[in-house]
Design a protein around this motif. Structure first.
Motif, short mmCIF file in Angstrom:
data_model
loop_
_atom_site.label_atom_id
_atom_site.label_comp_id
_atom_site.label_asym_id
_atom_site.label_seq_id
_atom_site.Cartn_x
_atom_site.Cartn_y
_atom_site.Cartn_z
N UNK A 1 31.29 29.18 7.03
CA UNK A 1 32.42 28.33 6.72
C UNK A 1 32.33 27.05 7.54
N UNK A 2 32.81 25.91 7.03
CA UNK A 2 32.71 24.67 7.80
C UNK A 2 33.65 24.63 9.00
N UNK A 3 34.76 25.38 8.92
CA UNK A 3 35.71 25.42 10.03
C UNK A 3 36.63 26.62 9.82
N UNK A 4 37.41 26.94 10.86
CA UNK A 4 38.48 27.92 10.74
C UNK A 4 39.71 27.38 11.47
N UNK A 5 40.91 27.61 10.93
CA UNK A 5 42.12 27.14 11.59
C UNK A 5 42.47 28.02 12.78
N UNK A 6 42.94 27.41 13.85
CA UNK A 6 43.29 28.14 15.06
C UNK A 6 44.44 27.43 15.76
N UNK A 7 45.35 28.21 16.34
CA UNK A 7 46.48 27.61 17.07
C UNK A 7 46.05 27.07 18.43
N UNK A 8 45.06 27.69 19.04
CA UNK A 8 44.61 27.25 20.36
C UNK A 8 44.23 25.78 20.32
N UNK B 1 37.98 16.20 16.86
CA UNK B 1 38.64 17.37 16.27
C UNK B 1 39.73 16.93 15.30
N UNK B 2 39.87 17.70 14.24
CA UNK B 2 40.88 17.41 13.23
C UNK B 2 41.87 18.57 13.14
N UNK B 3 43.01 18.30 12.53
CA UNK B 3 44.00 19.34 12.27
C UNK B 3 44.14 19.55 10.77
N UNK B 4 44.64 20.72 10.41
CA UNK B 4 44.93 21.04 9.00
C UNK B 4 46.33 21.61 8.92
N UNK B 5 46.95 21.43 7.78
CA UNK B 5 48.30 21.94 7.55
C UNK B 5 48.24 23.10 6.56
N UNK B 6 48.93 24.16 6.88
CA UNK B 6 48.97 25.32 5.99
C UNK B 6 49.48 24.91 4.61
N UNK B 7 48.82 25.35 3.54
CA UNK B 7 49.27 25.02 2.19
C UNK B 7 50.45 25.88 1.73
N UNK B 8 50.88 26.82 2.57
CA UNK B 8 51.98 27.70 2.22
C UNK B 8 53.29 27.17 2.77
N UNK B 9 54.37 27.87 2.50
CA UNK B 9 55.69 27.33 2.81
C UNK B 9 55.96 27.17 4.29
N UNK B 10 55.17 27.85 5.14
CA UNK B 10 55.38 27.67 6.58
C UNK B 10 55.02 26.27 7.04
N UNK B 11 54.01 25.65 6.39
CA UNK B 11 53.62 24.27 6.70
C UNK B 11 53.12 24.06 8.12
N UNK B 12 52.61 25.10 8.77
CA UNK B 12 52.20 24.99 10.17
C UNK B 12 50.91 24.18 10.30
N UNK B 13 50.82 23.48 11.42
CA UNK B 13 49.63 22.68 11.72
C UNK B 13 48.70 23.46 12.66
N UNK B 14 47.41 23.43 12.34
CA UNK B 14 46.39 24.12 13.13
C UNK B 14 45.27 23.17 13.50
N UNK B 15 44.54 23.51 14.56
CA UNK B 15 43.27 22.83 14.83
C UNK B 15 42.23 23.36 13.85
N UNK B 16 41.48 22.47 13.24
CA UNK B 16 40.37 22.87 12.36
C UNK B 16 39.12 22.95 13.23
N UNK B 17 38.86 24.14 13.78
CA UNK B 17 37.72 24.29 14.68
C UNK B 17 36.44 24.32 13.87
N UNK B 18 35.54 23.34 14.10
CA UNK B 18 34.30 23.31 13.31
C UNK B 18 33.37 24.45 13.65
N UNK B 19 32.57 24.86 12.69
CA UNK B 19 31.60 25.94 12.88
C UNK B 19 30.59 25.57 13.95
N UNK B 20 30.26 26.51 14.81
CA UNK B 20 29.24 26.33 15.84
C UNK B 20 27.92 26.89 15.30
#
Length: 282
Positions: free
Chosen positions: A115-122, A135-154
């Motif tokens: 996967x190119x990245x995974x969302x993480x709260x850390x 580093x970039x952030x992503x927003x949940x597409x669901x109703x919670x709308x939470x923002x996460x760090x998009x941790x890139x694949x190592x």
């Protein structure tokens, strides 16, 4: 199924300068030090190293082999900050990408799952985002709308890990208290090389411990190296603990002096030099 056994020097012959190299273990615990020492005997350089860092990073940094380091920390555990790493970092010897421990783990998981990245709260709300402006952030597409760090694949070209036991096919077993994500390192790399304390027949792997201890699967392993004491001076429980006295010597000795005495020859020369030092200490 084929016999994947090889020597440490044969492993290094398959590596090349400029590659991204993952190194398993954690701090000063179960590091593939025999493979690291073989790498130091080569002329490989310009490496991007991905590691929960310990003396593997300290030695490679002191020897000028690292171009970029991706790490959550670099420690000797009982010595909180790896001194040879610190000296190299202070003189600006390499580029550093430092992330949270959980972010690092999810970067490994992303790479292992292609996967190119995974969302993480850390990382949210911390200086990790400030010191890593890429580093970039992503927003949940669901109703919670939470923002996460998009941790890139190592993603890595190759990985080096050390385990307690292995068979000739590449199945690797840990017998200590923690897997240290070595399976993810192997799965996240294009090729993976496993050193172990002892190579045994496949059937013997489940005589010492339950099937759950078979951490690394043969499908993700390119080569297997039998290296008794291959994690020294880090620990490889339950086979041996960390050699605290020798670690203190390493931490307090100028790099050129340490490398000249202990890293100039092969593994037999290293073991002999360590024994000589131990005899000197009485």
């Amino acid at each position: 199924m084929s016999d994947k056994t090889m020597t440490a020097d044969e492993v290094v012959s398959r590596l090349h300068s400029g590659m991204t190299l993952g190194i398993g273990g954690w701090g000063a615990r179960r590091k593939p030090m025999a493979l690291v020492r073989a790498l130091l005997r080569s002329d490989l350089t310009d490496l991007t190293v991905v590691s929960y860092g310990g003396p593997d990073v300290g030695m490679l940094a002191a020897a000028g082999r690292i171009r970029r380091l991706v790490a959550a920390f670099v420690t000797l555990d009982s010595v909180p900050l790896e001194p040879h790493y610190r000296a190299a970092r202070e003189r600006g010897a390499f580029e550093l990408t430092e992330v949270d421990e959980a972010m690092f783990m999810w970067g490994l998981r992303a790479a292992a799952n292609r996967l190119p990245f995974l969302p993480v709260r850390a990382g949210i709300g911390s200086d990790v985002m400030r010191v890593n402006p890429g580093l970039r952030t992503v927003t949940s597409p669901y109703e919670d709308g939470e923002t996460f760090v998009a941790m890139p694949a190592l993603r890595m070209d190759a990985a080096l890990v050390h385990l307690s036991r292995a068979d000739r096919l590449g199945n690797g077993q840990y017998l200590g208290p923690d897997p240290y994500f070595d399976d993810l390192f192997c799965e996240a790399a294009d090729s993976a090389y496993l050193s172990c304390e002892r190579i045994v027949d496949t059937a013997e792997l489940t005589k010492e411990a339950p099937p759950q201890s078979l951490l690394v699967k043969r499908l993700s392993v390119t080569g297997v190296v039998e290296a008794s004491g291959g994690a020294h001076f880090t620990s490889c429980a339950p086979d041996y603990g960390r050699d605290e006295a020798f670690q203190r010597l390493y931490a307090s000795t100028p790099w050129a002096e340490f490398a000249g005495r202990y890293l100039a020859g092969d593994e037999q020369a290293y073991a002999s030099a360590v024994r000589d030092w131990q005899e000197e200490q009485g």
